[in-house]
Design a protein around this motif. Structure first.
Motif, short mmCIF file in Angstrom:
data_model
loop_
_atom_site.label_atom_id
_atom_site.label_comp_id
_atom_site.label_asym_id
_atom_site.label_seq_id
_atom_site.Cartn_x
_atom_site.Cartn_y
_atom_site.Cartn_z
N LEU A 41 -13.22 3.85 5.77
CA LEU A 41 -11.82 3.73 5.36
C LEU A 41 -11.41 2.25 5.26
O LEU A 41 -11.83 1.41 6.04
N THR A 42 -10.56 1.97 4.30
CA THR A 42 -9.93 0.66 4.15
C THR A 42 -8.43 0.86 4.26
O THR A 42 -7.93 1.99 4.29
N ILE A 43 -7.70 -0.22 4.27
CA ILE A 43 -6.25 -0.09 4.29
C ILE A 43 -5.75 0.56 3.00
O ILE A 43 -4.67 1.14 2.96
N ASP A 72 1.33 3.16 3.95
CA ASP A 72 2.45 3.28 3.01
C ASP A 72 1.92 3.01 1.60
O ASP A 72 1.36 1.94 1.34
N PRO A 73 2.08 3.94 0.66
CA PRO A 73 1.50 3.75 -0.67
C PRO A 73 2.08 2.56 -1.43
O PRO A 73 1.40 1.97 -2.28
N ARG A 74 3.31 2.17 -1.13
CA ARG A 74 3.89 0.99 -1.79
C ARG A 74 3.19 -0.28 -1.33
O ARG A 74 2.95 -1.19 -2.13
N MET A 75 2.87 -0.33 -0.04
CA MET A 75 2.10 -1.46 0.50
C MET A 75 0.71 -1.50 -0.12
O MET A 75 0.22 -2.57 -0.52
N VAL A 76 0.08 -0.34 -0.22
CA VAL A 76 -1.25 -0.25 -0.81
C VAL A 76 -1.23 -0.75 -2.24
O VAL A 76 -2.15 -1.47 -2.68
N LEU A 90 2.36 0.69 8.29
CA LEU A 90 2.42 -0.73 7.94
C LEU A 90 1.25 -1.50 8.55
O LEU A 90 0.75 -1.19 9.63
N CYS A 91 0.87 -2.57 7.86
CA CYS A 91 -0.14 -3.51 8.32
C CYS A 91 0.50 -4.53 9.27
O CYS A 91 1.69 -4.45 9.59
N HIS A 92 -0.28 -5.48 9.70
CA HIS A 92 0.20 -6.57 10.54
C HIS A 92 1.43 -7.23 9.91
O HIS A 92 1.40 -7.62 8.73
#
Length: 360
Positions: free
Chosen positions: A19-21, A28-32, A329-331
């Motif tokens: 898996l990746t981010i 969150d698909p918007r972040m992706v 969310l990521c960092h």
């Protein structure tokens, strides 16, 4: 309720190392979509050297990484909507060593009476980035537009353009700036001071409260809001409670980067046991009597669990602390995407500003 405890049910890379981010279903698909457009939705690259590399090589690596992060942050801030109704001023004070410390002051226009003063400490692992960068400037403007005086401190980094100044140089600058702000609250239009910071800035925010208690001026800090704190300090044997360092490794950040940044900030780990350098080392006695805290962490951040561990320490010590976990969310993802995730960004502004108001 399922009782299946096989590896396949574990989150993130604990259950599926591929898996990746960009493919983790929790993201969150918007972040992706933003990460995919920038080509960074795969596994984050590892550091090409270790913390034991010669210091010149470590500093050179940080300089190169800083260029990349500044470029990324500038791109993320590029289309952020303008912030109206905020005036700005640059104040320069003198640090204990005779060097200059720049303070970026933002005030809301047309607001009468004293308002909370938010002292903002930028991130960058304590070794890179700058308060004057566009992403942090926009963040301070939004906090000011929410009805606060906001002061961003430009402290000496451990490396990069503003380095090389290892611990405690950056913390000393943050102390000097904070104490100047408290002494000049009336002319700034502030009522009380709340400290906030993200990542390395969260380390320094927590360390400011610890240092203030140690030195006898903790009453000058009304509260601390720490976002995604980077506080561990030693990665040779990662504590079992910090599962996120394995679960979310290579999700935008590669865990191998952390000990390298740590070696630049704290050469040879000389201060690994000092909570004002690495707050994860704090014990109950170190934090007892501190002002209220909020510790905000993100679900897909490798650093998530060290922030939660610090929150639990505060609670054990009887300190008022609220723990927040932002899903998907990521960092530091709550402040990275003012355009792509405007609702998430606005909620972060409301939470920091609301915490500051609650302490008046």
């Amino acid at each position: 309720m399922s009782t299946d405890t096989t590896v396949g049910t574990a989150p993130g890379r604990l259950g599926d190392p591929s898996l990746t981010i960009g493919t983790d279903p929790r993201a969150d698909p918007r972040m992706v979509a933003v990460f995919a457009a920038l080509g960074i939705d795969g596994h984050a690259d590892g550091a090409p050297l270790g913390p034991d590399a010669p210091r010149e090589q470590l500093l050179g690596f940080v300089e190169a990484v800083e260029v990349g992060f500044e470029g990324l942050f500038a791109a993320l801030a590029q289309d952020a909507p303008p912030v109206d109704g905020v005036s700005e001023e640059l104040v320069t004070i003198t640090g204990d060593g005779g060097h200059e410390i720049r303070l970026h002051v933002h005030r809301p226009d047309g607001v009468d009476g004293p308002v909370p003063c938010i002292y903002q400490v930028h991130g960058g692992g304590m070794v890179m980035l700058a308060a004057e960068g566009p992403l942090y400037t926009h963040w301070r403007r939004r906090l000011a537009a929410a009805g606060n005086v906001v002061v961003g401190v430009e402290y000496r980094n451990g490396g990069g353009v503003l380095g090389a100044h290892p611990f405690p140089s950056g913390l000393d600058d943050c102390v000097a700036g904070l104490r100047w702000v408290h002494a000049h609250l009336a002319e700034l239009g502030g009522s009380h001071v709340v400290v906030t910071g993200d990542s390395g800035g969260a380390n320094l925010s927590l360390a400011l409260a610890l240092r203030a208690k140690r030195d006898g001026w903790a009453d000058e800090i009304a509260g601390v809001y720490a976002q995604s704190p980077y506080i561990l300090g030693s990665w040779a044997e990662v504590p079992a409670e910090l599962a996120s360092l394995r679960e979310n490794d290579r999700y935008w950040l590669n865990v191998s980067l952390f000990p390298v940044l740590g070696a630049v900030y704290d050469p040879d780990g000389a201060h690994a046991a000092d909570p004002t350098c690495w707050p994860y080392a704090a014990g109950v006695a170190d934090v007892e009597g501190l002002p209220p805290h909020v510790i905000a962490v993100n679900e897909l951040d490798p650093l998530r669990d060290e922030g939660l561990a610090y929150h639990r320490l505060l609670l054990r010590a009887g300190v008022s602390s609220v723990g927040r976990t932002n899903a998907g969310l990521c960092h530091v993802g709550e402040i990275l995407f003012p355009t792509a995730l405007p609702d998430v960004y606005a909620a972060a502004v409301r939470d920091v500003a609301g915490f500051a108001r609650s302490l008046s």
